[in-house]
Design a protein around this motif. Structure first.
Motif, short mmCIF file in Angstrom:
data_model
loop_
_atom_site.label_atom_id
_atom_site.label_comp_id
_atom_site.label_asym_id
_atom_site.label_seq_id
_atom_site.Cartn_x
_atom_site.Cartn_y
_atom_site.Cartn_z
N GLY A 1 1.44 -8.52 3.10
CA GLY A 1 0.19 -8.79 2.72
C GLY A 1 -0.63 -7.56 2.09
O GLY A 1 -1.10 -7.63 0.91
N THR A 2 -0.50 -6.42 2.49
CA THR A 2 -1.25 -5.27 2.33
C THR A 2 -0.69 -4.84 1.20
O THR A 2 -1.49 -4.41 0.25
N ASN A 3 0.41 -4.68 0.98
CA ASN A 3 1.19 -4.16 -0.18
C ASN A 3 0.92 -5.05 -1.28
O ASN A 3 0.60 -4.57 -2.36
N GLY A 4 0.75 -6.36 -1.11
CA GLY A 4 0.84 -7.32 -2.16
C GLY A 4 -1.12 -7.25 -2.55
O GLY A 4 -1.11 -6.99 -3.72
N MET A 5 -1.95 -7.04 -1.63
CA MET A 5 -3.32 -6.63 -1.99
C MET A 5 -3.51 -5.31 -2.75
O MET A 5 -4.28 -5.40 -3.81
N ARG A 6 -2.56 -4.29 -2.38
CA ARG A 6 -2.57 -3.10 -3.04
C ARG A 6 -2.41 -3.36 -4.39
O ARG A 6 -3.07 -2.65 -5.44
N THR A 7 -1.25 -3.90 -4.82
CA THR A 7 -0.80 -4.20 -5.99
C THR A 7 -1.90 -4.77 -6.96
O THR A 7 -2.21 -4.49 -8.03
N ILE A 8 -2.65 -5.72 -6.26
CA ILE A 8 -3.52 -6.53 -7.15
C ILE A 8 -4.80 -5.52 -7.54
O ILE A 8 -5.19 -5.72 -8.70
N VAL A 9 -5.21 -4.82 -6.36
CA VAL A 9 -6.28 -3.89 -6.67
C VAL A 9 -5.87 -2.83 -7.76
O VAL A 9 -6.64 -2.72 -8.49
N ASP A 10 -4.43 -2.42 -7.48
CA ASP A 10 -4.01 -1.50 -8.57
C ASP A 10 -3.96 -2.03 -10.02
O ASP A 10 -4.26 -1.46 -11.00
#
Lengths: 136, 135
Positions: free
Chosen positions: A74-83
């Motif tokens: 989930g963290t990596n998914g949200m990081r991708t979205i913020v990026d």
């Protein structure tokens, strides 16, 4: 971070999403079947049920694996979205800081709870506890 | 023979819709369901952590989930999880097989089919539990 390092890390994150995603399908489906598809469904979930389950090391390790894979996925998914959507450097920093802070909190808190839970806390009414607590 | 206007209308990207085909919807739904699941996960770890406070507090917190509105929300959550799971497997196949890209559209319809079948297996049973009141 220099570009080569960053690309290596992104490649690692890409592989992690596929590998963790594959295992999460089985972990979460099991989690749902055991907790929500049991007799009585969500209504049967209470302290006695959950603490009774977590008294078994098999479920402790199952849940801790699920916790770490789900939170990191989930963290990596949200990081991708913020990026992808946040261009303002300052806002990006704030959002990613909040994200990584939450990640650390969830991992530490979740792991502690799973491994330190006392299924039979002293002084609690017996009808709220797993049935094995009253066997003396 | 096509006119310039016709050629333009065929190649023009309409608004912000990225062509609007199966691949785009798969991508959009994967993001939306992923974000929704992340925020539920955040709350879910915290509500589970109240186990450590006392049986009374945990039962009180978990009792807040046992209402019809939350029950419908849970059906929505499971719908999001099942889509994300099935579509995630599709993404893995697209990325790691030689035939995945060619059949990505077909696989999107397989995802929708599996999603429908699993929701038919889950939702009626879940809603019966929610609305029968349990205990």
């Amino acid at each position: 971070m220099n570009l080569t390092k960053r690309l290596k890390l992104d490649r690692l994150a890409w592989v992690f999403m596929r590998v963790s995603g594959f295992f999460l399908v089985f972990l979460i489906f099991t989690h749902l079947i055991v907790n929500v598809m049991q007799d009585g469904g969500v209504h049967a979930i209470d302290f006695a049920f959950v603490a009774g389950k977590l008294a078994d090391p098999m479920w402790q390790w199952f849940d801790v694996t699920l916790l770490w894979l789900a939170v990191l996925h989930g963290t990596n998914g949200m990081r991708t979205i913020v990026d992808d959507y946040v261009y303002r450097a300052k806002l990006k920093k704030v959002l990613l800081g909040g994200l990584y802070g939450s990640t650390a909190l969830l991992l530490v808190l979740g792991t502690l709870v799973l491994f330190t839970l006392d299924p039979c806390p002293a002084g609690s009414p017996a009808d709220l506890l797993p049935s094995f607590c009253s066997v003396s | 023979m096509s006119t310039t206007a016709e050629r333009e209308s065929k190649t023009k990207i309409a608004g912000t819709l990225y062509r609007g085909h199966e691949g785009m919807w798969s991508w959009v739904l994967h993001r939306i369901t992923g974000i929704a699941i992340y925020f539920f996960l955040l709350v879910h770890v915290l509500d589970t952590a109240t186990l450590r406070i006392s049986p009374e507090v945990y039962n009180g917190v978990i009792g807040a989930y046992k209402t019809p509105i939350m029950g419908i929300g849970e059906a929505g959550l499971v719908a999001a999880i099942v889509f994300h799971a099935m579509n995630g497997l599709r993404v893995i196949l697209v990325d790691s097989t030689s035939w995945g890209t060619k059949y990505q559209r077909h696989m999107f319809y397989v995802v929708l089919g599996l999603w429908t079948a699993l929701m038919i297996a889950f939702v009626p049973r879940h809603l019966m539990n929610v609305f029968s009141g349990g205990h």
